[in-house]
Design an enzyme around this catalytic site. Structure first.
Site, PDB file in Angstrom:
ATOM      1  N   SER A 261       0.885  -1.205   0.131  1.00 38.66           N
ATOM      2  CA  SER A 261       0.068  -0.089   0.123  1.00 38.66           C
ATOM      3  C   SER A 261       0.949   1.526   0.019  1.00 38.66           C
ATOM      4  O   SER A 261       2.060   1.091   0.451  1.00 38.66           O
ATOM      5  CB  SER A 261      -0.938   0.237   1.226  1.00 38.66           C
ATOM      6  OG  SER A 261      -1.817  -1.359   1.368  1.00 38.66           O
TER       7      SER A 261
HETATM    8  N1  SAH Z   1      -0.719  -5.221   3.886  1.00 44.19           N
HETATM    9  C1  SAH Z   1      -0.075  -5.311   2.718  1.00 44.19           C
HETATM   10  C2  SAH Z   1      -0.917  -5.251   1.657  1.00 44.19           C
HETATM   11  C3  SAH Z   1      -1.089  -6.209   0.746  1.00 44.19           C
HETATM   12  S1  SAH Z   1      -2.149  -5.904  -0.415  1.00 44.19           S
HETATM   13  C4  SAH Z   1       1.275  -4.815   2.955  1.00 44.19           C
HETATM   14  O1  SAH Z   1       1.746  -4.033   3.727  1.00 44.19           O
HETATM   15  O2  SAH Z   1       2.059  -4.962   1.772  1.00 44.19           O
HETATM   16  C5  SAH Z   1      -3.516  -6.984  -0.029  1.00 44.19           C
HETATM   17  C6  SAH Z   1      -3.026  -8.485   0.479  1.00 44.19           C
HETATM   18  O3  SAH Z   1      -4.246  -9.029   1.130  1.00 44.19           O
HETATM   19  C7  SAH Z   1      -2.396  -9.242  -0.740  1.00 44.19           C
HETATM   20  O4  SAH Z   1      -1.558  -9.618  -0.316  1.00 44.19           O
HETATM   21  C8  SAH Z   1      -3.639 -10.226  -0.861  1.00 44.19           C
HETATM   22  O5  SAH Z   1      -3.139 -11.534  -1.446  1.00 44.19           O
HETATM   23  C9  SAH Z   1      -4.334 -10.523   0.453  1.00 44.19           C
HETATM   24  N2  SAH Z   1      -5.514 -11.183   0.752  1.00 44.19           N
HETATM   25  C10 SAH Z   1      -6.682 -11.101  -0.332  1.00 44.19           C
HETATM   26  N3  SAH Z   1      -7.900 -11.591   0.137  1.00 44.19           N
HETATM   27  C11 SAH Z   1      -7.211 -12.161   1.281  1.00 44.19           C
HETATM   28  C12 SAH Z   1      -7.888 -12.957   2.368  1.00 44.19           C
HETATM   29  N4  SAH Z   1      -9.255 -13.573   2.182  1.00 44.19           N
HETATM   30  N5  SAH Z   1      -7.339 -13.322   3.301  1.00 44.19           N
HETATM   31  C13 SAH Z   1      -6.060 -13.191   3.580  1.00 44.19           C
HETATM   32  N6  SAH Z   1      -5.393 -12.229   2.784  1.00 44.19           N
HETATM   33  C14 SAH Z   1      -6.059 -11.819   1.497  1.00 44.19           C
END
Ligand code: SAH
Length: 256
Positions: free
Chosen positions: A106
């Site tokens: 993000s």
């Molecule tokens: N917090 C992260 C942002 C990652 S983007 C950072 O600091 O880099 C969102 C993430 O959520 C992705 O890696 C995606 O695979 C994950 N995601 C999507 N749906 C999900 C679910 N149902 N359970 C767990 N993770 C999920």
């Protein structure tokens, strides 16, 4: 024949090893320090960009400035260690970056405001849904006692776990799974942060939030504007929902 001179071992070896250790320290510093300084300066610049954005969006956030503790946490976490090597030079720009598998780390401003709005305390236990690169979890771990983070894409979850180990974050526990259902084993949580957009607020997450706890979650479809919501569970268990600002997150996936 020249007599052999024997040096008493301790007095010969000890200064030698001290000298060696000292030289290694100097050499290490000569290489490590300028790079660390370079990234530290980049982080300071990123903080100023975040502060500018906060100022410009202050009517949404209801504040002109973020908590000093949150800014300190962000100025501590080495964001360049959470991005792909080919984007390392962009690590401290105020925008999201690809981390593979169609996912993103993000934007720093979003990480900062979501963390700030959770109003965390040092004794808190926090659940993150969407570990991704691990960056948001690392920022949280600077501020609270324990972070639990769930990731649905196995290689991303495993990579984040090994990053935490390498960098030395000891208060982050990870698991691979569908965060839509939370992580019941460690519930209830003082705060929950969802870093992928859900079509609705997952019931299990509400259940696993402590009375008096706060949750940040982007809600909306992938094609329409999503809203970043702050949900507060009152001491009586009632929910208060506050719409913070329009955002754009990758979708929360899974079978639900
Ligand atoms: N917090 C992260 C942002 C990652 S983007 C950072 O600091 O880099 C969102 C993430 O959520 C992705 O890696 C995606 O695979 C994950 N995601 C999507 N749906 C999900 C679910 N149902 N359970 C767990 N993770 C999920």
């Amino acid at each position: 024949m020249k007599p052999t001179t024997y040096y008493p071992l301790p007095s010969f070896k000890a200064p030698f090893f001290l000298f060696l250790a000292f030289s290694l320290c100097i050499t290490h510093q000569a290489f490590a320090s300028p790079m660390e300084d370079y990234y530290m300066q980049k982080r300071q610049h990123m903080i100023r960009l975040i502060e500018q954005d906060v100022h410009e969006t202050s009517q949404y956030l209801d504040t002109e400035a973020l908590d000093e503790k949150v800014l300190k946490a962000i100025s501590t976490v080495p964001r360049h260690k959470f991005v792909r090597p080919d984007t390392i030079e962009d690590a401290y720009k105020n925008h999201p970056l690809p981390i593979g598998y169609g996912q993103t780390i993000s934007q720093p401003y979003i990480v900062a405001i979501m963390t700030d709005l959770l109003k965390l305390s040092t004794d808190d236990k926090v659940l993150e849904v969407g570990t991704g690169s691990g960056y948001q979890a690392a920022v949280l771990s600077e501020l609270v006692k324990q972070v639990y983070s769930i990731e649905i894409i196995t290689p991303l979850g495993e990579q984040a776990k090994s990053r935490f180990k390498t960098i030395g974050y000891k208060n982050i526990t990870t698991k691979i799974g569908d965060g839509y259902y939370g992580w019941l084993e460690h519930a209830p949580y003082d705060a929950i942060i969802v870093t992928a957009a859900a079509s609705h607020i997952p019931h299990a997450l509400i259940e696993q939030l402590k009375a008096g706890g706060r949750m940040m979650i982007p809600v909306g479809s992938n094609f329409m504007t999503q809203q970043l919501l702050l949900i507060t569970k009152t001491i009586d268990g009632e929910l208060q929902t506050q719409q913070i600002l329009p955002v754009r997150f990758v979708p929360l996936t899974g079978e639900h």
